[in-house]
Design a protein around this motif. Structure first.
Motif, PDB file in Angstrom:
ATOM      1  N   LEU A  57       0.835  -1.204   0.000  1.00 46.54           N
ATOM      2  CA  LEU A  57       0.000   0.000   0.000  1.00 46.54           C
ATOM      3  C   LEU A  57       0.871   1.255   0.000  1.00 46.54           C
ATOM      4  CD1 LEU A  57      -2.757  -1.082   2.542  1.00 46.54           C
ATOM      5  CD2 LEU A  57      -3.133  -0.488   0.139  1.00 46.54           C
ATOM      6  N   LEU A  58       1.942   1.254   0.795  1.00 45.42           N
ATOM      7  CA  LEU A  58       2.862   2.391   0.811  1.00 45.42           C
ATOM      8  C   LEU A  58       3.507   2.584  -0.558  1.00 45.42           C
ATOM      9  CD1 LEU A  58       4.616   1.856   4.262  1.00 45.42           C
ATOM     10  CD2 LEU A  58       2.978   3.649   3.674  1.00 45.42           C
ATOM     11  N   GLU A  59       3.921   1.498  -1.177  1.00 48.66           N
ATOM     12  CA  GLU A  59       4.539   1.579  -2.507  1.00 48.66           C
ATOM     13  C   GLU A  59       3.556   2.129  -3.539  1.00 48.66           C
ATOM     14  OE1 GLU A  59       5.919  -2.442  -3.035  1.00 48.66           O
ATOM     15  OE2 GLU A  59       7.670  -2.111  -1.744  1.00 48.66           O
ATOM     16  N   LYS A  60       2.298   1.663  -3.494  1.00 45.37           N
ATOM     17  CA  LYS A  60       1.270   2.171  -4.420  1.00 45.37           C
ATOM     18  C   LYS A  60       1.010   3.654  -4.161  1.00 45.37           C
ATOM     19  CE  LYS A  60      -0.053  -1.214  -7.026  1.00 45.37           C
ATOM     20  NZ  LYS A  60       0.192  -1.175  -8.453  1.00 45.37           N
ATOM     21  N   GLY A  61       0.961   4.034  -2.875  1.00 43.76           N
ATOM     22  CA  GLY A  61       0.760   5.440  -2.533  1.00 43.76           C
ATOM     23  C   GLY A  61       1.863   6.319  -3.092  1.00 43.76           C
ATOM     24  N   ILE A  62       3.105   5.871  -2.967  1.00 38.25           N
ATOM     25  CA  ILE A  62       4.244   6.619  -3.520  1.00 38.25           C
ATOM     26  C   ILE A  62       4.132   6.717  -5.031  1.00 38.25           C
ATOM     27  CG2 ILE A  62       6.752   6.539  -3.881  1.00 38.25           C
ATOM     28  CD1 ILE A  62       6.887   5.265  -1.004  1.00 38.25           C
ATOM     29  N   GLU A  63       3.774   5.607  -5.677  1.00 40.90           N
ATOM     30  CA  GLU A  63       3.618   5.574  -7.133  1.00 40.90           C
ATOM     31  C   GLU A  63       2.532   6.559  -7.597  1.00 40.90           C
ATOM     32  OE1 GLU A  63       1.643   2.382 -10.134  1.00 40.90           O
ATOM     33  OE2 GLU A  63       3.162   1.590  -8.756  1.00 40.90           O
ATOM     34  N   VAL A  64       1.397   6.551  -6.901  1.00 47.50           N
ATOM     35  CA  VAL A  64       0.300   7.449  -7.270  1.00 47.50           C
ATOM     36  C   VAL A  64       0.723   8.898  -7.096  1.00 47.50           C
ATOM     37  CG1 VAL A  64      -2.008   8.242  -6.586  1.00 47.50           C
ATOM     38  CG2 VAL A  64      -1.564   5.802  -6.869  1.00 47.50           C
ATOM     39  N   GLU A  65       1.358   9.217  -5.964  1.00 49.34           N
ATOM     40  CA  GLU A  65       1.767  10.601  -5.729  1.00 49.34           C
ATOM     41  C   GLU A  65       2.801  11.079  -6.743  1.00 49.34           C
ATOM     42  OE1 GLU A  65       2.638  11.517  -1.629  1.00 49.34           O
ATOM     43  OE2 GLU A  65       0.494  11.722  -1.245  1.00 49.34           O
ATOM     44  N   LYS A  66       3.677  10.201  -7.189  1.00 50.33           N
ATOM     45  CA  LYS A  66       4.637  10.580  -8.232  1.00 50.33           C
ATOM     46  C   LYS A  66       3.901  10.906  -9.524  1.00 50.33           C
ATOM     47  CE  LYS A  66       8.786   8.130  -6.718  1.00 50.33           C
ATOM     48  NZ  LYS A  66       9.701   7.007  -7.004  1.00 50.33           N
ATOM     49  N   ASN A  67       2.883  10.111  -9.841  1.00 50.27           N
ATOM     50  CA  ASN A  67       2.139  10.315 -11.092  1.00 50.27           C
ATOM     51  C   ASN A  67       1.267  11.554 -11.059  1.00 50.27           C
ATOM     52  OD1 ASN A  67       3.243   8.062 -12.334  1.00 50.27           O
ATOM     53  ND2 ASN A  67       1.631   6.700 -11.625  1.00 50.27           N
ATOM     54  N   ILE A  68       0.721  11.908  -9.893  1.00 43.32           N
ATOM     55  CA  ILE A  68      -0.155  13.080  -9.839  1.00 43.32           C
ATOM     56  C   ILE A  68       0.618  14.346  -9.490  1.00 43.32           C
ATOM     57  CG2 ILE A  68      -2.232  11.759  -9.286  1.00 43.32           C
ATOM     58  CD1 ILE A  68      -1.987  12.745  -6.380  1.00 43.32           C
ATOM     59  N   GLY A  69       1.884  14.187  -9.091  1.00 44.19           N
ATOM     60  CA  GLY A  69       2.719  15.349  -8.801  1.00 44.19           C
ATOM     61  C   GLY A  69       2.297  16.112  -7.563  1.00 44.19           C
ATOM     62  N   GLY A  70       1.757  15.437  -6.581  1.00 44.44           N
ATOM     63  CA  GLY A  70       1.338  16.090  -5.336  1.00 44.44           C
ATOM     64  C   GLY A  70       0.813  15.065  -4.365  1.00 44.44           C
ATOM     65  N   ASN A  71       0.137  15.539  -3.332  1.00 47.74           N
ATOM     66  CA  ASN A  71      -0.426  14.619  -2.340  1.00 47.74           C
ATOM     67  C   ASN A  71      -1.774  14.082  -2.784  1.00 47.74           C
ATOM     68  OD1 ASN A  71       1.663  14.877  -0.477  1.00 47.74           O
ATOM     69  ND2 ASN A  71       0.665  16.520   0.636  1.00 47.74           N
ATOM     70  N   MET A  72      -2.005  12.819  -2.461  1.00 54.46           N
ATOM     71  CA  MET A  72      -3.323  12.244  -2.688  1.00 54.46           C
ATOM     72  C   MET A  72      -4.295  12.937  -1.740  1.00 54.46           C
ATOM     73  SD  MET A  72      -2.700   8.150  -3.093  1.00 54.46           S
ATOM     74  CE  MET A  72      -1.986   7.914  -1.495  1.00 54.46           C
ATOM     75  N   SER A  73      -5.558  12.815  -2.023  1.00 51.94           N
ATOM     76  CA  SER A  73      -6.555  13.362  -1.111  1.00 51.94           C
ATOM     77  C   SER A  73      -7.724  12.402  -1.020  1.00 51.94           C
ATOM     78  CB  SER A  73      -7.036  14.739  -1.569  1.00 51.94           C
ATOM     79  OG  SER A  73      -7.655  14.643  -2.832  1.00 51.94           O
ATOM     80  N   GLU A  74      -8.340  12.442   0.122  1.00 53.51           N
ATOM     81  CA  GLU A  74      -9.478  11.572   0.371  1.00 53.51           C
ATOM     82  C   GLU A  74     -10.697  12.130  -0.356  1.00 53.51           C
ATOM     83  OE1 GLU A  74     -11.018   9.132   4.231  1.00 53.51           O
ATOM     84  OE2 GLU A  74      -9.705  10.827   4.492  1.00 53.51           O
ATOM     85  N   PRO A  75     -11.528  11.256  -0.901  1.00 54.90           N
ATOM     86  CA  PRO A  75     -12.750  11.757  -1.544  1.00 54.90           C
ATOM     87  C   PRO A  75     -13.600  12.522  -0.534  1.00 54.90           C
ATOM     88  CG  PRO A  75     -12.491   9.384  -1.891  1.00 54.90           C
ATOM     89  CD  PRO A  75     -11.430   9.815  -0.936  1.00 54.90           C
ATOM     90  N   LYS A  76     -14.194  13.581  -0.975  1.00 54.89           N
ATOM     91  CA  LYS A  76     -15.088  14.345  -0.103  1.00 54.89           C
ATOM     92  C   LYS A  76     -16.402  13.597   0.000  1.00 54.89           C
ATOM     93  CE  LYS A  76     -12.267  17.782   0.426  1.00 54.89           C
ATOM     94  NZ  LYS A  76     -11.304  17.603   1.460  1.00 54.89           N
ATOM     95  N   ILE A  77     -16.829  13.402   1.217  1.00 54.30           N
ATOM     96  CA  ILE A  77     -18.056  12.661   1.472  1.00 54.30           C
ATOM     97  C   ILE A  77     -19.057  13.587   2.134  1.00 54.30           C
ATOM     98  CG2 ILE A  77     -19.065  10.715   2.713  1.00 54.30           C
ATOM     99  CD1 ILE A  77     -16.249   9.453   2.703  1.00 54.30           C
ATOM    100  N   LYS A  78     -20.234  13.676   1.569  1.00 55.77           N
ATOM    101  CA  LYS A  78     -21.293  14.436   2.217  1.00 55.77           C
ATOM    102  C   LYS A  78     -21.975  13.483   3.181  1.00 55.77           C
ATOM    103  CE  LYS A  78     -25.116  17.562   1.627  1.00 55.77           C
ATOM    104  NZ  LYS A  78     -24.984  18.075   2.946  1.00 55.77           N
ATOM    105  N   LEU A  79     -21.923  13.867   4.439  1.00 53.73           N
ATOM    106  CA  LEU A  79     -22.490  13.000   5.460  1.00 53.73           C
ATOM    107  C   LEU A  79     -24.003  12.959   5.340  1.00 53.73           C
ATOM    108  CD1 LEU A  79     -20.242  14.122   8.418  1.00 53.73           C
ATOM    109  CD2 LEU A  79     -20.023  12.075   7.016  1.00 53.73           C
ATOM    110  N   PRO A  80     -24.588  11.785   5.522  1.00 50.64           N
ATOM    111  CA  PRO A  80     -26.029  11.630   5.318  1.00 50.64           C
ATOM    112  C   PRO A  80     -26.875  12.067   6.508  1.00 50.64           C
ATOM    113  CG  PRO A  80     -25.062   9.537   5.880  1.00 50.64           C
ATOM    114  CD  PRO A  80     -23.926  10.521   5.784  1.00 50.64           C
ATOM    115  N   TYR A  81     -26.318  12.903   7.376  1.00 52.57           N
ATOM    116  CA  TYR A  81     -27.083  13.362   8.528  1.00 52.57           C
ATOM    117  C   TYR A  81     -26.588  14.735   8.942  1.00 52.57           C
ATOM    118  CZ  TYR A  81     -22.963  11.069  10.428  1.00 52.57           C
ATOM    119  OH  TYR A  81     -21.686  10.660  10.650  1.00 52.57           O
TER     120      TYR A  81
END
Length: 121
Positions: A57-81
């Motif tokens: 998972l760490l290796e994939k995270g590093i790979e993704v961040e290299k490809n996007i040229g920045g930090n990954m971000s968590e999807p924004k979730i609208k809470l259902p309440y």
């Protein structure tokens, strides 16, 4: 505290023989692993992320961040309440102090509580 893959993580940093060693508590490692599984799905690693080891998972995270040229971000979730206004203010204040979004803080709190309940049963 360091920021890894767009997520703030408590850890211990040691330097030995010119090598940087990052040590996580078991709880923080589990939280980072859960975070990476969740976030990597946003970047096209849907079913694969659920089966990977922490190292992979760490290796994939590093790979993704290299490809996007920045930090990954968590999807924004609208809470259902809705929250009471005073609870929402406390949540926003606490998340700002920790450098997280309100959603990230809620997820962190839920994961922490889940782990404590599971460990007690």
């Amino acid at each position: 505290m360091i920021n890894l893959f767009g997520n703030n993580v408590d850890c211990i940093l040691n330097v030995e023989d010119e090598n940087l060693i990052i040590t996580f508590s078991d709880e923080n490692q589990k939280a980072l692993k859960a975070y990476l599984k969740r976030v990597l799905q946003r970047y096209g690693h849907n079913s694969e992320a659920q089966q990977l080891s922490f190292q992979n998972l760490l290796e994939k995270g590093i790979e993704v961040e290299k490809n996007i040229g920045g930090n990954m971000s968590e999807p924004k979730i609208k809470l259902p309440y809705e929250f009471a206004p005073e609870v929402k203010e406390k949540l926003i204040e606490a998340s700002a102090i920790q450098g997280l979004s309100a959603t990230q803080l809620l997820i962190k709190l839920i994961e922490s509580k889940y782990q404590s309940v599971i460990n007690n049963h």
